[in-house]
Write a protein that holds these residues in place. Structure first.
Motif, PDB file in Angstrom:
ATOM      1  N   ALA A  29       0.826  -1.203   0.000  1.00 52.85           N
ATOM      2  CA  ALA A  29       0.000   0.000   0.000  1.00 52.85           C
ATOM      3  C   ALA A  29       0.863   1.258   0.000  1.00 52.85           C
ATOM      4  O   ALA A  29       0.604   2.212  -0.736  1.00 52.85           O
ATOM      5  CB  ALA A  29      -0.931   0.004   1.211  1.00 52.85           C
ATOM      6  N   LEU A  30       1.909   1.257   0.814  1.00 53.61           N
ATOM      7  CA  LEU A  30       2.802   2.412   0.877  1.00 53.61           C
ATOM      8  C   LEU A  30       3.557   2.598  -0.436  1.00 53.61           C
ATOM      9  O   LEU A  30       3.811   3.730  -0.866  1.00 53.61           O
ATOM     10  CB  LEU A  30       3.792   2.241   2.033  1.00 53.61           C
ATOM     11  CG  LEU A  30       3.172   2.343   3.432  1.00 53.61           C
ATOM     12  CD1 LEU A  30       4.213   2.019   4.499  1.00 53.61           C
ATOM     13  CD2 LEU A  30       2.576   3.725   3.671  1.00 53.61           C
ATOM     14  N   ILE A  31       3.898   1.488  -1.091  1.00 56.49           N
ATOM     15  CA  ILE A  31       4.554   1.574  -2.396  1.00 56.49           C
ATOM     16  C   ILE A  31       3.655   2.295  -3.394  1.00 56.49           C
ATOM     17  O   ILE A  31       4.112   3.102  -4.210  1.00 56.49           O
ATOM     18  CB  ILE A  31       4.918   0.165  -2.907  1.00 56.49           C
ATOM     19  CG1 ILE A  31       6.083  -0.401  -2.093  1.00 56.49           C
ATOM     20  CG2 ILE A  31       5.282   0.195  -4.398  1.00 56.49           C
ATOM     21  CD1 ILE A  31       6.407  -1.845  -2.403  1.00 56.49           C
ATOM     22  N   GLU A  32       2.346   2.010  -3.329  1.00 57.92           N
ATOM     23  CA  GLU A  32       1.390   2.659  -4.226  1.00 57.92           C
ATOM     24  C   GLU A  32       1.200   4.133  -3.892  1.00 57.92           C
ATOM     25  O   GLU A  32       0.952   4.949  -4.780  1.00 57.92           O
ATOM     26  CB  GLU A  32       0.038   1.944  -4.158  1.00 57.92           C
ATOM     27  CG  GLU A  32       0.004   0.607  -4.857  1.00 57.92           C
ATOM     28  CD  GLU A  32       0.235   0.749  -6.351  1.00 57.92           C
ATOM     29  OE1 GLU A  32      -0.389   1.614  -6.982  1.00 57.92           O
ATOM     30  OE2 GLU A  32       1.075   0.010  -6.891  1.00 57.92           O
ATOM     31  N   LEU A  33       1.310   4.497  -2.612  1.00 63.11           N
ATOM     32  CA  LEU A  33       1.017   5.863  -2.194  1.00 63.11           C
ATOM     33  C   LEU A  33       2.201   6.809  -2.335  1.00 63.11           C
ATOM     34  O   LEU A  33       2.020   7.995  -2.623  1.00 63.11           O
ATOM     35  CB  LEU A  33       0.537   5.865  -0.733  1.00 63.11           C
ATOM     36  CG  LEU A  33      -0.867   5.318  -0.473  1.00 63.11           C
ATOM     37  CD1 LEU A  33      -1.114   5.217   1.031  1.00 63.11           C
ATOM     38  CD2 LEU A  33      -1.920   6.207  -1.126  1.00 63.11           C
ATOM     39  N   LEU A  34       3.413   6.310  -2.121  1.00 64.76           N
ATOM     40  CA  LEU A  34       4.587   7.184  -2.102  1.00 64.76           C
ATOM     41  C   LEU A  34       5.083   7.473  -3.520  1.00 64.76           C
ATOM     42  O   LEU A  34       5.317   6.548  -4.299  1.00 64.76           O
ATOM     43  CB  LEU A  34       5.714   6.544  -1.284  1.00 64.76           C
ATOM     44  CG  LEU A  34       5.405   6.320   0.202  1.00 64.76           C
ATOM     45  CD1 LEU A  34       6.563   5.600   0.878  1.00 64.76           C
ATOM     46  CD2 LEU A  34       5.116   7.645   0.900  1.00 64.76           C
ATOM     47  N   PRO A  35       5.239   8.747  -3.886  1.00 63.97           N
ATOM     48  CA  PRO A  35       5.677   9.100  -5.246  1.00 63.97           C
ATOM     49  C   PRO A  35       7.033   8.498  -5.615  1.00 63.97           C
ATOM     50  O   PRO A  35       7.292   8.210  -6.783  1.00 63.97           O
ATOM     51  CB  PRO A  35       5.756  10.636  -5.204  1.00 63.97           C
ATOM     52  CG  PRO A  35       4.874  11.030  -4.071  1.00 63.97           C
ATOM     53  CD  PRO A  35       4.989   9.928  -3.063  1.00 63.97           C
ATOM     54  N   THR A  36       7.912   8.317  -4.645  1.00 63.94           N
ATOM     55  CA  THR A  36       9.259   7.816  -4.934  1.00 63.94           C
ATOM     56  C   THR A  36       9.293   6.328  -5.260  1.00 63.94           C
ATOM     57  O   THR A  36      10.279   5.826  -5.773  1.00 63.94           O
ATOM     58  CB  THR A  36      10.199   8.076  -3.734  1.00 63.94           C
ATOM     59  OG1 THR A  36       9.610   7.489  -2.554  1.00 63.94           O
ATOM     60  CG2 THR A  36      10.396   9.565  -3.524  1.00 63.94           C
ATOM     61  N   THR A  37       8.229   5.616  -4.961  1.00 65.27           N
ATOM     62  CA  THR A  37       8.233   4.171  -5.188  1.00 65.27           C
ATOM     63  C   THR A  37       7.183   3.685  -6.185  1.00 65.27           C
ATOM     64  O   THR A  37       7.367   2.656  -6.822  1.00 65.27           O
ATOM     65  CB  THR A  37       8.002   3.416  -3.867  1.00 65.27           C
ATOM     66  OG1 THR A  37       6.772   3.865  -3.271  1.00 65.27           O
ATOM     67  CG2 THR A  37       9.152   3.663  -2.905  1.00 65.27           C
TER      68      THR A  37
END
Length: 257
Positions: A123-131
């Motif tokens: 989920a964090l991978i989807e939300l964070l622009p850097t990832t």
């Protein structure tokens, strides 16, 4: 309510994410997890994902790149066995924490904590622009196969990694979609070979009518997705998926789900 939630998610996720290469399992796993133990939810999601993959294979499979399938798919098959095996080992472990919530005993088990942590990570991978827009060179296809297969076997979360590695493999849009479908089917087939015998051995009471309804819903979604949705970006859908994953991850990690 169970039928409405699961079938609606299967229908819309299958259609909306047809060309992105991932999303059905990501959305369907939380839907199943609302009504079934997490290890059963992973297995049920795998069945729907696999059968839907076969249907998509009939639609676009002729465009698959054989070289990419071999370089990515073979390592993925081996790694998916390892991930599925680890899921079953975690299922047998005793709860880490027990506590009372509104008069009911809540248990935080290792399998819930592990799958919840993975859901939160994706989920964090989807939300964070850097990832979220990270891709990998084609020379890392075999490594990508290992990672996608292992996490697919452990939690069902394979599509995002698969797409990240295949995007730089020099494939056409049709080749990208078809190759991803072939690889997904290979991973699903191998992990189901671990899940299904374990489910029958434990005498799990599966709702086959619900499973069939979810499969049909996913077929319908895939058909209309292939016919009408030629380009899918849908940042809003990605955010919605990520928020849902975080909510389910919190529920699993706290033992509520």
């Amino acid at each position: 309510m169970t039928y409405l939630v699961v079938c609606s998610v299967a229908l819309f996720a299958s259609g909306l994410t047809f060309f992105s290469g991932f999303g059905l399992g990501t959305l369907l796993l939380p839907a199943f997890a609302l009504f079934f133990p997490i290890e059963h939810a992973v297995a049920l999601t795998a069945v729907v994902h696999f059968l839907n993959g076969l249907f998509k294979l009939a639609l676009v499979g002729r465009h698959a790149d054989r070289r990419a399938v071999l370089r990515f798919g073979v390592p993925a098959i081996v790694a998916s066995f390892a991930g599925a095996w680890l899921l079953l080992q975690l299922t047998d472990l005793q709860p880490l924490v027990r506590y009372a919530l509104f008069g009911h005993e809540v248990r935080v088990t290792p399998v819930k904590l592990a799958v919840g942590s993975l859901l939160a990570a994706f989920a964090l991978i989807e939300l964070l622009p850097t990832t979220r827009d990270v891709t990998f060179s084609a020379r890392y296809l075999s490594i990508g196969g290992v990672l996608s297969g292992f996490f697919g076997g452990l939690s069902g979360m394979q599509g995002a990694l698969r797409s990240a590695f295949l995007l730089k493999a020099g494939l056409s849009k049709e080749g990208f979609v078809a190759t991803g479908v072939v690889v997904a089917c290979l991973i699903d087939f191998s992990r189901l070979g671990v899940y299904v015998p374990a489910l029958f051995a434990t005498g799990a009471d599966l709702d086959y009518s619900l499973l069939g309804a979810a499969v049909v819903s996913a077929f319908v979604g895939a058909y209309f997705g292939n016919r009408y949705l030629q380009k899918v970006t849908m940042r809003g859908v990605q955010v919605l998926v990520a928020v849902l994953l975080l909510a389910v991850a919190l529920g699993l990690a706290s033992g509520v789900l």
